[in-house]
Design a protein around this motif. Structure first.
Motif, PDB file in Angstrom:
ATOM      1  N   ALA A   1       0.834  -1.211   0.000  1.00  0.00           N
ATOM      2  CA  ALA A   1       0.000   0.000   0.000  1.00  0.00           C
ATOM      3  C   ALA A   1       0.867   1.258   0.000  1.00  0.00           C
ATOM      4  O   ALA A   1       1.791   1.370  -0.786  1.00  0.00           O
ATOM      5  CB  ALA A   1      -0.987  -0.040   1.147  1.00  0.00           C
ATOM      6  N   THR A   2       0.577   2.183   0.897  1.00  0.00           N
ATOM      7  CA  THR A   2       1.261   3.481   0.900  1.00  0.00           C
ATOM      8  C   THR A   2       2.746   3.371   1.234  1.00  0.00           C
ATOM      9  O   THR A   2       3.510   4.291   0.924  1.00  0.00           O
ATOM     10  CB  THR A   2       0.596   4.441   1.910  1.00  0.00           C
ATOM     11  OG1 THR A   2       0.606   3.836   3.204  1.00  0.00           O
ATOM     12  CG2 THR A   2      -0.832   4.765   1.509  1.00  0.00           C
TER      13      THR A   2
ATOM     14  N   ARG B   1       4.789   1.676  -0.268  1.00  0.00           N
ATOM     15  CA  ARG B   1       5.497   1.557  -1.542  1.00  0.00           C
ATOM     16  C   ARG B   1       5.794   2.911  -2.169  1.00  0.00           C
ATOM     17  O   ARG B   1       6.613   3.006  -3.082  1.00  0.00           O
ATOM     18  CB  ARG B   1       4.676   0.734  -2.531  1.00  0.00           C
ATOM     19  CG  ARG B   1       4.571  -0.716  -2.162  1.00  0.00           C
ATOM     20  CD  ARG B   1       3.787  -1.467  -3.204  1.00  0.00           C
ATOM     21  NE  ARG B   1       3.770  -2.896  -2.905  1.00  0.00           N
ATOM     22  CZ  ARG B   1       3.098  -3.787  -3.590  1.00  0.00           C
ATOM     23  NH1 ARG B   1       2.370  -3.396  -4.629  1.00  0.00           N
ATOM     24  NH2 ARG B   1       3.141  -5.048  -3.264  1.00  0.00           N
ATOM     25  N   GLU B   2       5.123   3.954  -1.715  1.00  0.00           N
ATOM     26  CA  GLU B   2       5.285   5.282  -2.323  1.00  0.00           C
ATOM     27  C   GLU B   2       6.718   5.760  -2.123  1.00  0.00           C
ATOM     28  O   GLU B   2       7.196   5.902  -0.999  1.00  0.00           O
ATOM     29  CB  GLU B   2       4.294   6.270  -1.713  1.00  0.00           C
ATOM     30  CG  GLU B   2       2.859   5.946  -2.073  1.00  0.00           C
ATOM     31  CD  GLU B   2       1.837   6.817  -1.364  1.00  0.00           C
ATOM     32  OE1 GLU B   2       2.227   7.790  -0.680  1.00  0.00           O
ATOM     33  OE2 GLU B   2       0.644   6.507  -1.478  1.00  0.00           O
TER      34      GLU B   2
ATOM     35  N   LYS C   1       8.581  -2.148  -4.245  1.00  0.00           N
ATOM     36  CA  LYS C   1       7.647  -3.014  -3.524  1.00  0.00           C
ATOM     37  C   LYS C   1       8.371  -4.157  -2.840  1.00  0.00           C
ATOM     38  O   LYS C   1       7.861  -4.732  -1.884  1.00  0.00           O
ATOM     39  CB  LYS C   1       6.520  -3.518  -4.417  1.00  0.00           C
ATOM     40  CG  LYS C   1       6.927  -4.421  -5.536  1.00  0.00           C
ATOM     41  CD  LYS C   1       5.714  -4.837  -6.344  1.00  0.00           C
ATOM     42  CE  LYS C   1       6.105  -5.762  -7.472  1.00  0.00           C
ATOM     43  NZ  LYS C   1       4.933  -6.204  -8.226  1.00  0.00           N
TER      44      LYS C   1
ATOM     45  N   ASP D   1       3.810   4.070  11.256  1.00  0.00           N
ATOM     46  CA  ASP D   1       3.273   3.740   9.942  1.00  0.00           C
ATOM     47  C   ASP D   1       3.256   2.233   9.682  1.00  0.00           C
ATOM     48  O   ASP D   1       2.887   1.792   8.592  1.00  0.00           O
ATOM     49  CB  ASP D   1       4.087   4.433   8.842  1.00  0.00           C
ATOM     50  CG  ASP D   1       3.866   5.942   8.834  1.00  0.00           C
ATOM     51  OD1 ASP D   1       2.847   6.402   9.387  1.00  0.00           O
ATOM     52  OD2 ASP D   1       4.731   6.661   8.291  1.00  0.00           O
TER      53      ASP D   1
END
Length: 73
Positions: free
Chosen positions: A8-9, A11-12, A16, A41
């Motif tokens: 999800a976030t 990976r930003e 990955k 997080d």
């Protein structure tokens, strides 16, 4: 070698999957610090698909999966 899968976030701005060289005493805390991820997080932390703690020592060949908190409704 430790394989780390991010979801999800998380990976930003990151890949990955990330690979870390194994060394005696490596922990998830070290990994999330190196990836510049805040502990707040990290909602789900799995070692080889089993619930773990970020301070658990990892073994060579472990696969770590890290998930952020999920919102929605």
């Amino acid at each position: 070698m430790i394989k780390v899968k991010l979801f999800a976030t998380l990976r930003e701005g990151r890949q990955k999957e990330v690979v870390f060289d194994y060394f005696d005493g490596i922990t998830g805390k070290y990994i999330i610090d190196m990836l510049d991820i805040k502990e707040d997080d990290v909602a789900i932390y799995l070692i080889n698909g089993i619930d773990g703690k970020i301070n658990d020592k990892l073994k060579d060949g472990d696969v770590v999966s890290i998930f952020p908190p999920v919102g929605g409704g």
